[in-house]
Design a protein around this motif. Structure first.
Motif, mmCIF file in Angstrom:
data_model
loop_
_atom_site.group_PDB
_atom_site.id
_atom_site.type_symbol
_atom_site.label_atom_id
_atom_site.label_comp_id
_atom_site.label_asym_id
_atom_site.label_seq_id
_atom_site.Cartn_x
_atom_site.Cartn_y
_atom_site.Cartn_z
ATOM 1 N N PHE A 108 0.793 -1.226 0.000
ATOM 2 C CA PHE A 108 0.000 0.000 0.000
ATOM 3 C C PHE A 108 0.829 1.280 0.000
ATOM 4 C CE2 PHE A 108 -3.135 -3.121 1.300
ATOM 5 C CZ PHE A 108 -4.138 -2.818 0.403
ATOM 6 N N LEU A 109 2.109 1.170 0.344
ATOM 7 C CA LEU A 109 2.930 2.363 0.208
ATOM 8 C C LEU A 109 3.985 2.152 -0.868
ATOM 9 C CD1 LEU A 109 3.685 3.707 3.769
ATOM 10 C CD2 LEU A 109 2.588 4.941 1.921
ATOM 11 N N GLY A 110 4.905 1.265 -0.598
ATOM 12 C CA GLY A 110 6.037 1.118 -1.496
ATOM 13 C C GLY A 110 7.146 2.025 -1.008
ATOM 14 N N ALA A 129 0.654 10.369 2.110
ATOM 15 C CA ALA A 129 -0.193 9.185 2.270
ATOM 16 C C ALA A 129 -1.138 9.323 3.462
ATOM 17 C CB ALA A 129 0.678 7.942 2.425
ATOM 18 N N PHE A 152 -6.450 7.488 4.291
ATOM 19 C CA PHE A 152 -5.164 6.991 3.813
ATOM 20 C C PHE A 152 -5.198 6.850 2.294
ATOM 21 C CE2 PHE A 152 -2.654 3.328 2.449
ATOM 22 C CZ PHE A 152 -1.396 3.729 2.854
ATOM 23 N N VAL A 153 -4.239 7.454 1.629
ATOM 24 C CA VAL A 153 -4.142 7.341 0.169
ATOM 25 C C VAL A 153 -2.765 6.789 -0.183
ATOM 26 C CG1 VAL A 153 -4.195 8.599 -2.005
ATOM 27 C CG2 VAL A 153 -5.703 9.286 -0.165
ATOM 28 N N PRO A 154 -2.693 5.654 -0.890
ATOM 29 C CA PRO A 154 -1.377 5.077 -1.184
ATOM 30 C C PRO A 154 -0.476 5.999 -2.017
ATOM 31 C CG PRO A 154 -3.098 3.456 -1.549
ATOM 32 C CD PRO A 154 -3.784 4.774 -1.332
ATOM 33 N N PHE A 155 0.722 6.216 -1.538
ATOM 34 C CA PHE A 155 1.765 6.955 -2.257
ATOM 35 C C PHE A 155 3.078 6.229 -2.008
ATOM 36 C CE2 PHE A 155 -0.908 10.778 -2.265
ATOM 37 C CZ PHE A 155 -0.540 11.356 -3.464
ATOM 38 N N ILE A 156 3.926 6.205 -2.996
ATOM 39 C CA ILE A 156 5.245 5.611 -2.765
ATOM 40 C C ILE A 156 6.080 6.614 -1.987
ATOM 41 C CG2 ILE A 156 7.374 4.857 -3.888
ATOM 42 C CD1 ILE A 156 5.629 3.769 -6.128
ATOM 43 N N PHE A 204 -3.111 -1.535 -9.811
ATOM 44 C CA PHE A 204 -2.971 -0.785 -8.568
ATOM 45 C C PHE A 204 -1.540 -0.271 -8.391
ATOM 46 C CE2 PHE A 204 -1.605 -1.003 -4.101
ATOM 47 C CZ PHE A 204 -2.331 0.050 -3.591
ATOM 48 N N LYS A 253 -0.351 3.619 -8.541
ATOM 49 C CA LYS A 253 0.340 4.180 -7.378
ATOM 50 C C LYS A 253 1.675 4.806 -7.796
ATOM 51 C CE LYS A 253 2.455 1.513 -4.487
ATOM 52 N NZ LYS A 253 2.698 0.399 -3.567
ATOM 53 N N ILE A 300 0.851 8.174 -9.720
ATOM 54 C CA ILE A 300 0.530 9.377 -8.943
ATOM 55 C C ILE A 300 1.679 9.789 -8.027
ATOM 56 C CG2 ILE A 300 -1.975 9.012 -9.006
ATOM 57 C CD1 ILE A 300 -1.581 8.335 -5.936
ATOM 58 N N SER A 301 2.618 8.875 -7.787
ATOM 59 C CA SER A 301 3.752 9.252 -6.949
ATOM 60 C C SER A 301 4.811 10.030 -7.725
ATOM 61 C CB SER A 301 4.409 8.017 -6.322
ATOM 62 O OG SER A 301 3.477 7.316 -5.534
ATOM 63 N N ARG A 328 -5.929 14.695 -2.877
ATOM 64 C CA ARG A 328 -5.894 13.442 -2.113
ATOM 65 C C ARG A 328 -7.244 12.725 -2.103
ATOM 66 N NH1 ARG A 328 -5.404 12.882 2.870
ATOM 67 N NH2 ARG A 328 -4.134 11.029 2.973
ATOM 68 N N LEU A 352 -7.984 11.144 -5.347
ATOM 69 C CA LEU A 352 -7.146 9.968 -5.589
ATOM 70 C C LEU A 352 -7.719 8.755 -4.878
ATOM 71 C CD1 LEU A 352 -3.632 11.582 -5.329
ATOM 72 C CD2 LEU A 352 -4.754 10.685 -7.364
ATOM 73 N N PHE A 353 -8.253 8.990 -3.692
ATOM 74 C CA PHE A 353 -8.875 7.890 -2.956
ATOM 75 C C PHE A 353 -9.978 7.249 -3.802
ATOM 76 C CE2 PHE A 353 -12.132 6.335 -0.010
ATOM 77 C CZ PHE A 353 -11.379 5.425 0.708
ATOM 78 N N TYR A 400 -8.554 5.368 -6.777
ATOM 79 C CA TYR A 400 -8.099 4.022 -6.416
ATOM 80 C C TYR A 400 -9.270 3.042 -6.375
ATOM 81 C CZ TYR A 400 -3.219 4.866 -5.072
ATOM 82 O OH TYR A 400 -1.878 5.115 -5.091
ATOM 83 N N LEU A 459 10.639 -1.060 -7.907
ATOM 84 C CA LEU A 459 10.056 -2.314 -7.442
ATOM 85 C C LEU A 459 10.749 -3.533 -8.041
ATOM 86 C CD1 LEU A 459 7.639 -3.209 -5.651
ATOM 87 C CD2 LEU A 459 6.323 -3.444 -7.757
#
Lengths: 211, 313
Positions: free
Chosen positions: A20-22, A160, A168-172, B77, B81, B84-85, B94, B97-98, B101, B283
């Motif tokens: 969920f984060l990274g 995040a 909570f919003v996933p962000f790396i 997903f 992620k 957007i990062s 924010r 974005l929720f 998702y 990753l």
């Protein structure tokens, strides 16, 4: 208890953070357990900071790491106190001035040879805005000048899950580890060199700020 | 999981991929043994990551349709992620974005149900209009256009486009092709990813004339042509086992996969260049982020899906 702690971090915290984060890490090799006591100084944006920092260590080292955290937040009742002390692994400090020496538990953990994670900004400020560093950390070094500090800079956690928001919003998130610092005998000098290292770590990873 | 057998075309192609991977690992091993300065660490990392990716992909495809759908949903997903990062957004975004998702599980539930009618309009019609509305509710008009366009484009490319790969699964097995939808996924995935590798290898060996020097200086005509030719030959070999395609159609499909892969790839190169980053994430060791791996798939999946749907189903 160490087993429960290991299960907590290995099976819950890490998988959650990875999916969920990274975590995008740089210079992670600089983050290591020393033979004796050691300090990790990190910037503070989110409730997640502590969990992320713990996850950066190898699983076999986790039992040697403690987190400095606010007693009034982490130890609200018997259950949360037990969980914070034994599973998360915090060193509770009293922010309300009820004890004569709030740093005493930190000193104790260092004397026991733990690697202690501290947030020198104190409480989380406005997310992703650095707060001026407080002098608490210098008091530790004054008493124990032989201890070295590893600075860690994190970005993205305040996006995040910023303070004051439940969504909570996933962000790396980006993490950068600095070179070891040591005490040069003067308070303001330590603060300014820590600030300078944080600046450099932040610049190196070119974080994406909110527009 | 059905019994594993070589007579099943899906199983046979998975065995073949692992065979190829083994050969690549052996080649890389010998390259690295001669190389004293260790200049090929990235190549070795890349091959090692392929082992992981292909193992996960094979398990996802073989286990069951639910697992396959979840697998592609997870790719969407992780890709969204990453997207957007790396792009600049506002704090007010924010909440949007929720919701963005949340479209991912919904889109993949539609895939699982095989509800084509809603699958094809959900993001381009419903989300396309409702997301900006959610953005309006947050009340900040500065930078509105940038946020709306960035988030919409991100959803289209990482969720809508990639979900077409999973939707291929819904094409039933026929007499002409016993492998059915899973066969089509295998066909596309092998050729799409194989085309990336082939373009890279041909480019390394013979690359001279740059195609788009300002965007992707490593892409050459020689790499592109060699890759396309390799992919067309691969398509002609695989098609009788995995698809209902005729010989001519398989060559065209191969050519299309090569071209769409190239366009998808350079589209993301342009994006990364604009953002002044090299990789979208970290990753996958040796490859970068998941976006760096699926950039070529983002255009290939919908084009291939509609090509098959139009001519064969």
């Amino acid at each position: 208890m160490n087993v429960l702690r290991l299960i907590f971090y290995a099976l819950l915290v890490r998988p959650f953070l990875i999916v969920f984060l990274g975590l995008n890490t740089r210079n992670l090799d600089r983050l290591k357990i020393r033979d004796g006591a050691h300090l990790i100084a990190a910037n503070h944006n989110s409730h997640l900071d502590a969990m992320v920092l713990m996850s950066l260590f190898k699983l076999k080292d986790i039992h040697r790491v403690k987190l400095v955290a606010a007693k009034d937040y982490f130890c609200r009742n018997a259950l949360s106190t037990w969980f914070s002390l034994n599973i998360i692994g915090i060193v509770p400090i009293d922010r309300k001035g009820e004890s004569d020496d709030p740093l005493k538990p930190v000193m104790k953990a260092l004397e026991d040879g733990y690697t202690v994670v501290i947030f020198p900004e104190g409480s989380r400020g406005e997310p992703e805005k650095r707060q001026p560093l407080k002098y608490g950390i210098t008091k530790i070094l004054e008493a124990k000048p032989e201890i070295t500090i590893t600075p860690v800079f994190m970005h993205g956690l305040g996006k995040a899950l910023p303070r004051g928001e439940g969504l909570f919003v996933p962000f790396i998130c980006e993490i950068n580890v600095g070179e070891e610092l040591s005490w040069a005998g003067e308070r303001s000098q330590l603060i300014s060199s820590l600030e300078a290292v944080f600046d450099a770590l932040e610049q190196e990873m070119e974080p994406k700020e909110w527009l | 999981m059905p019994d594993f057998s070589i007579s099943n075309p899906i199983h046979a192609s998975i065995i073949a991929i692992f065979g190829l991977l083994l050969v690549s690992s052996i080649i890389v091993f010998f390259i690295r043994r001669k190389d004293e300065k260790d200049e090929h660490k990235e190549l070795a990392d890349r091959v090692k990551s392929w082992w992981f990716m292909i193992t996960i992909f094979s398990l996802a495809i073989l286990t069951s349709p639910v697992v396959s759908v979840i697998f592609f949903g997870l790719i969407s997903f992780l890709a969204f992620k990453e997207f957007i990062s790396i792009i600049p957004l506002r704090r007010a975004d924010r909440s949007v974005l929720f919701w963005a998702y949340l479209t991912i599980p919904l889109q993949y539930v539609l895939v699982y149900m095989g509800w084509y009618g809603l699958f094809i309009v959900f993001i381009p019609v419903w989300v396309f209009f409702l997301l900006p509305f959610r953005l309006i509710i947050s009340g900040q008009t500065d930078g509105f256009l940038k946020s709306v366009t960035a988030i919409s484009w991100g959803l289209m490319i990482t969720v809508f486009a990639i979900s077409h790969a999973a939707m291929l699964m819904k094409f039933p097995a026929t007499e002409a092709s016993i492998a059915g939808g899973v066969g089509l996924i295998m066909f596309m995935a092998i050729l799409n990813q194989g085309n990336d590798v082939a373009q890279y290898v041909w480019g390394k060996l013979f690359g001279k004339h740059k195609i788009l020097p300002k965007i992707s200086p490593k892409k050459t005509w020689e790499g592109f042509m060699g890759g396309a030719l390799t992919t067309m030959i691969g398509a002609a070999i695989l098609a009788p086992f995995l698809t209902p395609f005729s010989f001519i159609f398989s060559l065209l499909a191969g050519l299309m996969i090569a071209c769409a892969g190239f366009i998808g790839d350079v589209t993301f190169s342009a994006l990364k260049r604009d953002l002044k980053i090299k990789d979208a994430g970290s990753l996958i060791p040796g490859h970068g982020g998941i976006l760096d791996r699926i950039d070529s798939l983002s255009l290939t999946a919908p084009l291939f899906f509609h090509l098959v749907r139009f001519f064969y189903y």
